[in-house]
Motif scaffolding. Structure first.
Motif, PDB file in Angstrom:
ATOM      1  N   TRP A 169       0.850  -1.194   0.000  1.00  0.00           N
ATOM      2  CA  TRP A 169       0.000   0.000   0.000  1.00  0.00           C
ATOM      3  C   TRP A 169       0.880   1.237   0.000  1.00  0.00           C
ATOM      4  O   TRP A 169       1.991   1.234   0.549  1.00  0.00           O
ATOM      5  N   THR A 170       0.406   2.299  -0.653  1.00  0.00           N
ATOM      6  CA  THR A 170       1.092   3.581  -0.633  1.00  0.00           C
ATOM      7  C   THR A 170       0.089   4.708  -0.797  1.00  0.00           C
ATOM      8  O   THR A 170      -0.993   4.513  -1.374  1.00  0.00           O
ATOM      9  N   SER A 171       0.454   5.868  -0.324  1.00  0.00           N
ATOM     10  CA  SER A 171      -0.369   7.060  -0.519  1.00  0.00           C
ATOM     11  C   SER A 171       0.015   7.796  -1.800  1.00  0.00           C
ATOM     12  O   SER A 171      -0.604   8.806  -2.136  1.00  0.00           O
ATOM     13  N   SER A 172       1.012   7.305  -2.537  1.00  0.00           N
ATOM     14  CA  SER A 172       1.500   7.971  -3.746  1.00  0.00           C
ATOM     15  C   SER A 172       0.618   7.666  -4.957  1.00  0.00           C
ATOM     16  O   SER A 172       0.545   6.523  -5.415  1.00  0.00           O
ATOM     17  N   GLU A 173      -0.015   8.691  -5.501  1.00  0.00           N
ATOM     18  CA  GLU A 173      -0.852   8.512  -6.681  1.00  0.00           C
ATOM     19  C   GLU A 173      -0.017   8.188  -7.916  1.00  0.00           C
ATOM     20  O   GLU A 173      -0.438   7.421  -8.783  1.00  0.00           O
ATOM     21  N   SER A 174       1.173   8.765  -8.004  1.00  0.00           N
ATOM     22  CA  SER A 174       1.989   8.549  -9.200  1.00  0.00           C
ATOM     23  C   SER A 174       2.460   7.099  -9.298  1.00  0.00           C
ATOM     24  O   SER A 174       2.511   6.527 -10.390  1.00  0.00           O
ATOM     25  N   ILE A 175       2.819   6.498  -8.167  1.00  0.00           N
ATOM     26  CA  ILE A 175       3.264   5.096  -8.197  1.00  0.00           C
ATOM     27  C   ILE A 175       2.094   4.165  -8.509  1.00  0.00           C
ATOM     28  O   ILE A 175       2.241   3.195  -9.259  1.00  0.00           O
ATOM     29  N   LEU A 176       0.928   4.464  -7.986  1.00  0.00           N
ATOM     30  CA  LEU A 176      -0.245   3.637  -8.276  1.00  0.00           C
ATOM     31  C   LEU A 176      -0.758   3.874  -9.695  1.00  0.00           C
ATOM     32  O   LEU A 176      -1.459   3.029 -10.254  1.00  0.00           O
ATOM     33  N   GLY A 177      -0.406   5.029 -10.280  1.00  0.00           N
ATOM     34  CA  GLY A 177      -0.809   5.329 -11.658  1.00  0.00           C
ATOM     35  C   GLY A 177      -2.296   5.495 -11.840  1.00  0.00           C
ATOM     36  O   GLY A 177      -2.835   5.216 -12.920  1.00  0.00           O
ATOM     37  N   LYS A 178      -3.000   5.970 -10.819  1.00  0.00           N
ATOM     38  CA  LYS A 178      -4.461   6.061 -10.887  1.00  0.00           C
ATOM     39  C   LYS A 178      -4.953   6.965 -12.011  1.00  0.00           C
ATOM     40  O   LYS A 178      -6.006   6.735 -12.602  1.00  0.00           O
ATOM     41  N   SER A 179      -4.184   8.026 -12.304  1.00  0.00           N
ATOM     42  CA  SER A 179      -4.635   9.004 -13.294  1.00  0.00           C
ATOM     43  C   SER A 179      -4.110   8.727 -14.701  1.00  0.00           C
ATOM     44  O   SER A 179      -4.442   9.454 -15.640  1.00  0.00           O
ATOM     45  N   ARG A 180      -3.298   7.695 -14.869  1.00  0.00           N
ATOM     46  CA  ARG A 180      -2.777   7.391 -16.200  1.00  0.00           C
ATOM     47  C   ARG A 180      -3.848   6.731 -17.065  1.00  0.00           C
ATOM     48  O   ARG A 180      -4.789   6.108 -16.555  1.00  0.00           O
ATOM     49  N   PRO A 181      -3.712   6.834 -18.375  1.00  0.00           N
ATOM     50  CA  PRO A 181      -4.594   6.046 -19.252  1.00  0.00           C
ATOM     51  C   PRO A 181      -4.467   4.560 -18.911  1.00  0.00           C
ATOM     52  O   PRO A 181      -3.413   4.088 -18.487  1.00  0.00           O
ATOM     53  N   TRP A 182      -5.535   3.830 -19.132  1.00  0.00           N
ATOM     54  CA  TRP A 182      -5.610   2.441 -18.683  1.00  0.00           C
ATOM     55  C   TRP A 182      -4.421   1.595 -19.139  1.00  0.00           C
ATOM     56  O   TRP A 182      -3.870   0.809 -18.374  1.00  0.00           O
ATOM     57  N   LEU A 183      -3.990   1.756 -20.393  1.00  0.00           N
ATOM     58  CA  LEU A 183      -2.913   0.930 -20.920  1.00  0.00           C
ATOM     59  C   LEU A 183      -1.567   1.187 -20.235  1.00  0.00           C
ATOM     60  O   LEU A 183      -0.660   0.366 -20.323  1.00  0.00           O
ATOM     61  N   PHE A 184      -1.455   2.315 -19.558  1.00  0.00           N
ATOM     62  CA  PHE A 184      -0.190   2.683 -18.927  1.00  0.00           C
ATOM     63  C   PHE A 184      -0.193   2.446 -17.407  1.00  0.00           C
ATOM     64  O   PHE A 184       0.807   2.685 -16.748  1.00  0.00           O
ATOM     65  N   ARG A 185      -1.318   2.004 -16.878  1.00  0.00           N
ATOM     66  CA  ARG A 185      -1.410   1.792 -15.430  1.00  0.00           C
ATOM     67  C   ARG A 185      -0.840   0.427 -15.037  1.00  0.00           C
ATOM     68  O   ARG A 185      -0.906  -0.527 -15.813  1.00  0.00           O
ATOM     69  N   PRO A 186      -0.325   0.326 -13.812  1.00  0.00           N
ATOM     70  CA  PRO A 186       0.084  -0.993 -13.313  1.00  0.00           C
ATOM     71  C   PRO A 186      -1.132  -1.919 -13.224  1.00  0.00           C
ATOM     72  O   PRO A 186      -2.225  -1.497 -12.846  1.00  0.00           O
ATOM     73  N   LYS A 187      -0.940  -3.169 -13.588  1.00  0.00           N
ATOM     74  CA  LYS A 187      -2.037  -4.136 -13.511  1.00  0.00           C
ATOM     75  C   LYS A 187      -2.407  -4.395 -12.055  1.00  0.00           C
ATOM     76  O   LYS A 187      -1.533  -4.534 -11.198  1.00  0.00           O
ATOM     77  N   ASP A 188      -3.711  -4.473 -11.805  1.00  0.00           N
ATOM     78  CA  ASP A 188      -4.186  -4.707 -10.436  1.00  0.00           C
ATOM     79  C   ASP A 188      -3.784  -6.079  -9.910  1.00  0.00           C
ATOM     80  O   ASP A 188      -3.605  -6.260  -8.697  1.00  0.00           O
ATOM     81  N   ASP A 189      -3.656  -7.057 -10.801  1.00  0.00           N
ATOM     82  CA  ASP A 189      -3.348  -8.417 -10.362  1.00  0.00           C
ATOM     83  C   ASP A 189      -1.859  -8.742 -10.433  1.00  0.00           C
ATOM     84  O   ASP A 189      -1.467  -9.910 -10.331  1.00  0.00           O
ATOM     85  N   GLU A 190      -1.023  -7.733 -10.635  1.00  0.00           N
ATOM     86  CA  GLU A 190       0.422  -7.921 -10.662  1.00  0.00           C
ATOM     87  C   GLU A 190       1.068  -7.052  -9.580  1.00  0.00           C
ATOM     88  O   GLU A 190       0.568  -5.981  -9.246  1.00  0.00           O
ATOM     89  N   ALA A 203      19.034   0.795  -6.577  1.00  0.00           N
ATOM     90  CA  ALA A 203      17.602   0.607  -6.351  1.00  0.00           C
ATOM     91  C   ALA A 203      16.910   0.489  -7.710  1.00  0.00           C
ATOM     92  O   ALA A 203      17.344   1.076  -8.704  1.00  0.00           O
ATOM     93  N   ARG A 204      15.831  -0.295  -7.737  1.00  0.00           N
ATOM     94  CA  ARG A 204      15.053  -0.478  -8.963  1.00  0.00           C
ATOM     95  C   ARG A 204      13.569  -0.645  -8.634  1.00  0.00           C
ATOM     96  O   ARG A 204      13.204  -1.445  -7.773  1.00  0.00           O
ATOM     97  N   ASN A 205      12.731   0.117  -9.319  1.00  0.00           N
ATOM     98  CA  ASN A 205      11.286  -0.051  -9.216  1.00  0.00           C
ATOM     99  C   ASN A 205      10.788  -0.744 -10.480  1.00  0.00           C
ATOM    100  O   ASN A 205      11.251  -0.442 -11.585  1.00  0.00           O
ATOM    101  N   LEU A 206       9.813  -1.652 -10.301  1.00  0.00           N
ATOM    102  CA  LEU A 206       9.300  -2.425 -11.433  1.00  0.00           C
ATOM    103  C   LEU A 206       7.795  -2.540 -11.331  1.00  0.00           C
ATOM    104  O   LEU A 206       7.256  -2.882 -10.280  1.00  0.00           O
ATOM    105  N   GLU A 207       7.123  -2.239 -12.455  1.00  0.00           N
ATOM    106  CA  GLU A 207       5.670  -2.386 -12.528  1.00  0.00           C
ATOM    107  C   GLU A 207       5.295  -3.074 -13.837  1.00  0.00           C
ATOM    108  O   GLU A 207       6.029  -3.005 -14.825  1.00  0.00           O
ATOM    109  N   TYR A 208       4.135  -3.747 -13.815  1.00  0.00           N
ATOM    110  CA  TYR A 208       3.666  -4.492 -14.973  1.00  0.00           C
ATOM    111  C   TYR A 208       2.417  -3.811 -15.525  1.00  0.00           C
ATOM    112  O   TYR A 208       1.409  -3.675 -14.823  1.00  0.00           O
ATOM    113  N   THR A 209       2.469  -3.369 -16.778  1.00  0.00           N
ATOM    114  CA  THR A 209       1.332  -2.704 -17.419  1.00  0.00           C
ATOM    115  C   THR A 209       0.867  -3.553 -18.607  1.00  0.00           C
ATOM    116  O   THR A 209       1.588  -4.456 -19.062  1.00  0.00           O
TER     117      THR A 209
END
Length: 321
Positions: A169-190, A203-209
């Motif tokens: 969990w995080t309070s960061s909207e940018s990391i959660l990608g809530k405002s991005r177009p759907w194709l660019f958002r992190p997958k909910d099940d990943e 350090a490395r951050n990784l997200e699956y879109t």
């Protein structure tokens, strides 16, 4: 035997519980015979006054119901199965309530870190990774409670910090990608992952879109007070990572203290990789500050200089990708 008129048999009603003078005399008698320690006598007194329940050792029942005990005439219910708790009856019944504890109103008992940790994880599981607003209030409360019990005062020096961490969990909207177009958002099940290696300074951050994996790589180093201003987050809009996100400016939260270099790193982002193949160098303004405020063998709490907070669970020591 005749009742001693100096000791009434009617139980006193104190603090929501009943404890008769006769019962108290049994505790004292057990103490004099060496079958009850002094602090148990105090516990019995406090339990009668506060209506509280204090966890007592297993030997307490035997001390009260042993063959040489003043309450030897007491009996244990014969129909009790092994899985059921021991229940005293007869003359030992007044001691049954001493086998449990709840804090007295005027005492402060040590916090149970395990319970606080479980509480935080339960709140996150109930609300979800992207909970915000009123739904996030219980998470914030549990976060701060657990944070106050941090068992690792120097996380940057601990081998527990290295590894692959999953964002719960995080309070960061940018990391959660809530405002991005759907194709660019992190997958909910990943998972959204972060790998840290403080010794290597990596350090490395990784997200699956839906369009592929996005990755951010950075250099990290222990931070001191003189360098804080150099690492305040200044990159407010870059590529699509912060698209539409409403976040506080860098420097909203500034960790301090003499042990800053043991808990906090300055972050200098080096590369952004989009969709698994498009690698773009980060601008000079791509910096940040990350403080580890709680660390154990499988859970980490952190704060960023934009005021965001993060809850992460360790998946492995080695990097996933």
């Amino acid at each position: 035997s005749a009742r001693d008129p100096r000791f009434p048999t009617r139980p006193f009603a104190m603090g929501g519980g009943q404890f008769s003078p006769r019962s108290m005399r049994r505790v004292l008698a057990a103490h004099r015979s060496g079958q009850c320690r002094s602090w148990l006598v105090v516990a019995a007194l406090l339990g009668s006054l506060g209506g509280s329940r204090i966890p007592l050792p297993r030997g307490l029942n035997s001390a009260f119901a042993g063959s040489n005990s003043p309450v030897a005439a007491s009996r244990v219910a014969p129909d009790r199965s092994p899985a059921q708790p021991l229940r005293l009856t007869g003359r030992a019944a007044p001691f049954q309530r001493l086998r449990h504890v709840a804090p007295l109103g005027f005492f402060s008992w040590p916090s149970d870190r395990g319970s606080l940790k479980q509480k935080l994880l339960q709140e996150i599981a109930s609300a979800g990774r992207d909970a915000s607003g009123d739904a996030a209030a219980p998470i914030l409360e549990a976060f701060e409670a657990l944070e106050a019990t941090n068992p690792c005062p120097s996380p940057l020096e601990s081998p527990m910090l290295k590894g692959e961490w999953e964002l719960l969990w995080t309070s960061s909207e940018s990391i959660l990608g809530k405002s991005r177009p759907w194709l660019f958002r992190p997958k909910d099940d990943e998972p959204i992952l972060q790998f840290l290696d403080p010794v290597a300074g990596y350090a490395r951050n990784l997200e699956y879109t839906p369009l592929g994996n996005n990755m951010v790589e950075a250099e990290i180093a222990p931070l001191d007070a003189e360098k804080r201003a150099q690492f305040v987050s200044r990159l407010d809009d870059f590529l699509m990572f912060k698209y539409g996100a409403k976040e506080s400016s860098g420097g909203t939260y500034m960790p301090d203290g003499n042990d800053l270099g043991k808990t906090t790193v300055g972050v200098r982002f080096k590369f952004f990789t989009l969709f698994g193949w498009l690698r773009i160098p980060a601008p000079e303004t791509a910096t940040g500050i990350l403080q580890v405020t709680y660390l154990d063998d499988d859970l980490r709490l952190s704060r960023g200089d934009r005021g965001n907070i993060f809850v992460l669970r360790k998946r492995s020591v080695d990097k996933v990708a």
